[in-house]
Design a protein around this motif. Structure first.
Motif, PDB file in Angstrom:
ATOM      1  N   UNK A  67     -25.598 -32.850   6.830  1.00  0.00           N
ATOM      2  CA  UNK A  67     -24.313 -32.199   6.515  1.00  0.00           C
ATOM      3  C   UNK A  67     -23.263 -32.523   7.577  1.00  0.00           C
ATOM      4  N   UNK A  68     -23.651 -32.437   8.840  1.00  0.00           N
ATOM      5  CA  UNK A  68     -22.702 -32.681   9.929  1.00  0.00           C
ATOM      6  C   UNK A  68     -22.289 -34.150   9.976  1.00  0.00           C
ATOM      7  N   UNK A  69     -23.223 -35.042   9.681  1.00  0.00           N
ATOM      8  CA  UNK A  69     -22.881 -36.469   9.609  1.00  0.00           C
ATOM      9  C   UNK A  69     -21.882 -36.726   8.485  1.00  0.00           C
ATOM     10  N   UNK A  70     -22.121 -36.100   7.340  1.00  0.00           N
ATOM     11  CA  UNK A  70     -21.208 -36.259   6.193  1.00  0.00           C
ATOM     12  C   UNK A  70     -19.818 -35.727   6.497  1.00  0.00           C
ATOM     13  N   UNK A  71     -19.758 -34.696   7.341  1.00  0.00           N
ATOM     14  CA  UNK A  71     -18.472 -34.093   7.705  1.00  0.00           C
ATOM     15  C   UNK A  71     -17.726 -34.907   8.761  1.00  0.00           C
ATOM     16  N   UNK A  72     -18.359 -35.975   9.273  1.00  0.00           N
ATOM     17  CA  UNK A  72     -17.692 -36.855  10.225  1.00  0.00           C
ATOM     18  C   UNK A  72     -17.938 -36.544  11.686  1.00  0.00           C
ATOM     19  N   UNK A  73     -18.855 -35.609  11.969  1.00  0.00           N
ATOM     20  CA  UNK A  73     -19.140 -35.269  13.371  1.00  0.00           C
ATOM     21  C   UNK A  73     -19.836 -36.438  14.058  1.00  0.00           C
ATOM     22  N   UNK A  74     -19.471 -36.766  15.315  1.00  0.00           N
ATOM     23  CA  UNK A  74     -20.162 -37.840  16.040  1.00  0.00           C
ATOM     24  C   UNK A  74     -21.624 -37.484  16.310  1.00  0.00           C
ATOM     25  N   UNK A  75     -22.514 -38.403  15.975  1.00  0.00           N
ATOM     26  CA  UNK A  75     -23.944 -38.245  16.216  1.00  0.00           C
ATOM     27  C   UNK A  75     -24.430 -39.406  17.059  1.00  0.00           C
ATOM     28  N   UNK A  76     -25.334 -39.118  17.983  1.00  0.00           N
ATOM     29  CA  UNK A  76     -25.986 -40.153  18.779  1.00  0.00           C
ATOM     30  C   UNK A  76     -27.489 -39.939  18.707  1.00  0.00           C
ATOM     31  N   UNK A  77     -28.210 -40.955  18.279  1.00  0.00           N
ATOM     32  CA  UNK A  77     -29.669 -40.920  18.271  1.00  0.00           C
ATOM     33  C   UNK A  77     -30.203 -41.806  19.379  1.00  0.00           C
ATOM     34  N   UNK A  78     -31.163 -41.296  20.133  1.00  0.00           N
ATOM     35  CA  UNK A  78     -31.735 -42.030  21.266  1.00  0.00           C
ATOM     36  C   UNK A  78     -33.212 -42.296  21.008  1.00  0.00           C
ATOM     37  N   UNK A  79     -33.622 -43.554  21.139  1.00  0.00           N
ATOM     38  CA  UNK A  79     -35.003 -44.010  20.967  1.00  0.00           C
ATOM     39  C   UNK A  79     -35.514 -43.603  19.581  1.00  0.00           C
ATOM     40  N   UNK A  80     -36.515 -42.754  19.483  1.00  0.00           N
ATOM     41  CA  UNK A  80     -36.992 -42.305  18.172  1.00  0.00           C
ATOM     42  C   UNK A  80     -35.871 -41.629  17.390  1.00  0.00           C
ATOM     43  N   UNK A  81     -34.972 -40.939  18.089  1.00  0.00           N
ATOM     44  CA  UNK A  81     -33.842 -40.290  17.413  1.00  0.00           C
ATOM     45  C   UNK A  81     -33.006 -41.280  16.628  1.00  0.00           C
ATOM     46  N   UNK A  82     -32.789 -42.483  17.185  1.00  0.00           N
ATOM     47  CA  UNK A  82     -32.073 -43.533  16.449  1.00  0.00           C
ATOM     48  C   UNK A  82     -32.855 -43.929  15.207  1.00  0.00           C
ATOM     49  N   UNK A  83     -34.166 -44.117  15.344  1.00  0.00           N
ATOM     50  CA  UNK A  83     -34.982 -44.545  14.206  1.00  0.00           C
ATOM     51  C   UNK A  83     -34.954 -43.519  13.068  1.00  0.00           C
ATOM     52  N   UNK A  84     -34.889 -42.243  13.428  1.00  0.00           N
ATOM     53  CA  UNK A  84     -34.860 -41.176  12.414  1.00  0.00           C
ATOM     54  C   UNK A  84     -33.610 -41.242  11.539  1.00  0.00           C
ATOM     55  N   UNK A  85     -32.543 -41.874  12.036  1.00  0.00           N
ATOM     56  CA  UNK A  85     -31.313 -42.000  11.257  1.00  0.00           C
ATOM     57  C   UNK A  85     -31.479 -42.950  10.063  1.00  0.00           C
ATOM     58  N   UNK A  86     -32.523 -43.775  10.065  1.00  0.00           N
ATOM     59  CA  UNK A  86     -32.703 -44.803   9.036  1.00  0.00           C
ATOM     60  C   UNK A  86     -33.447 -44.260   7.816  1.00  0.00           C
ATOM     61  N   UNK A  87     -33.584 -45.133   6.800  1.00  0.00           N
ATOM     62  CA  UNK A  87     -34.118 -44.686   5.504  1.00  0.00           C
ATOM     63  C   UNK A  87     -35.622 -44.444   5.523  1.00  0.00           C
ATOM     64  N   UNK A  88     -36.383 -45.386   6.140  1.00  0.00           N
ATOM     65  CA  UNK A  88     -37.839 -45.282   6.099  1.00  0.00           C
ATOM     66  C   UNK A  88     -38.452 -45.804   7.393  1.00  0.00           C
ATOM     67  N   UNK A  89     -39.643 -45.314   7.691  1.00  0.00           N
ATOM     68  CA  UNK A  89     -40.440 -45.875   8.776  1.00  0.00           C
ATOM     69  C   UNK A  89     -41.836 -46.175   8.253  1.00  0.00           C
ATOM     70  N   UNK A  90     -42.373 -47.305   8.726  1.00  0.00           N
ATOM     71  CA  UNK A  90     -43.733 -47.699   8.354  1.00  0.00           C
ATOM     72  C   UNK A  90     -44.688 -47.502   9.528  1.00  0.00           C
ATOM     73  N   UNK A  91     -44.445 -46.455  10.293  1.00  0.00           N
ATOM     74  CA  UNK A  91     -45.318 -46.105  11.419  1.00  0.00           C
ATOM     75  C   UNK A  91     -46.505 -45.297  10.900  1.00  0.00           C
ATOM     76  N   UNK A  92     -47.678 -45.941  10.826  1.00  0.00           N
ATOM     77  CA  UNK A  92     -48.899 -45.280  10.338  1.00  0.00           C
ATOM     78  C   UNK A  92     -48.695 -44.655   8.961  1.00  0.00           C
ATOM     79  N   UNK A  93     -48.048 -45.395   8.076  1.00  0.00           N
ATOM     80  CA  UNK A  93     -47.808 -44.903   6.718  1.00  0.00           C
ATOM     81  C   UNK A  93     -46.436 -45.335   6.242  1.00  0.00           C
TER      82      UNK A  93
END
Length: 201
Positions: A67-93
């Protein structure tokens, strides 16, 4: 005030200390109202993708972040946090991420030592306010076994080479990701955090 989402994914006191060194106020929180009222959000993280998503969903924070991303709020993801911003992960599944940026997360090839741990250089791909006073080939500190793949070239700010191209800094609209740990990356990391703070203001 920057809300650092404290969902149990690693030691984030060092991140808060680094932010204070560049005069950025922050708080560690899982409170939805605090996150909504913050000027910006940082999603840190170490550990497994699925566990992190389960924690965010369990706390009701995945929907808040979207919701906050859609509203235009600045977001910063660090390490795993950056990866969580993406659509999918193939880490052990095969796990669904927050879907804020197009792309997936896959294991670094075994042609190199995994995890990718230690200092590596940045190669810049486009101009960005994030890179103010960040020279080409500046060193930053990585600890990860998975990296973003199938991403959009226009989102790539800087990359590193490790068994192929590693997206190191990405930006899509108001959503920024850093695969490395700026809080462990010396003066370069502090400058990157300062640049993020200036983008907020």
């Amino acid at each position: 005030m920057i809300a650092i989402i404290d969902y149990g994914a690693g030691n984030i006191k060092s991140l808060q200390f680094a932010l204070s060194k560049v005069n950025l106020d922050s708080c560690l929180t899982t409170d939805i109202e605090t996150i909504r009222n913050a000027e910006a959000i940082i999603l840190p993280g170490v550990g497994a993708f699925k566990d992190a998503m389960d924690a965010l969903n369990g706390l009701g924070l995945a929907a808040t972040i979207k919701d906050e991303a859609s509203a235009g709020k600045p977001l910063l993801g660090i390490c795993l946090g950056m990866q969580l911003f993406y659509e999918r992960s193939y880490e052990d599944g095969d796990w669904e991420g927050l879907g804020l940026i197009k792309g997936n997360v896959s294991r670094i090839p075994d042609t190199v030592k995994v995890p990718h741990m230690g200092w590596n250089t940045l190669q810049h791909h486009q101009n960005s306010e994030l890179l103010n006073d960040i020279r080409e080939d500046a060193y930053v500190y990585f600890v990860h076994s998975y990296a973003v793949t199938d991403d959009q070239q226009e989102d790539l700010i800087s990359s590193s080479q490790y068994g192929g191209l590693i997206p190191s800094i990405v930006k899509y609209k108001n959503v920024t990701g850093m695969q490395f740990h700026p809080e462990k990356s010396g003066e370069t990391g502090l400058q990157l955090l300062k640049n993020f703070g200036e983008m907020i203001s």
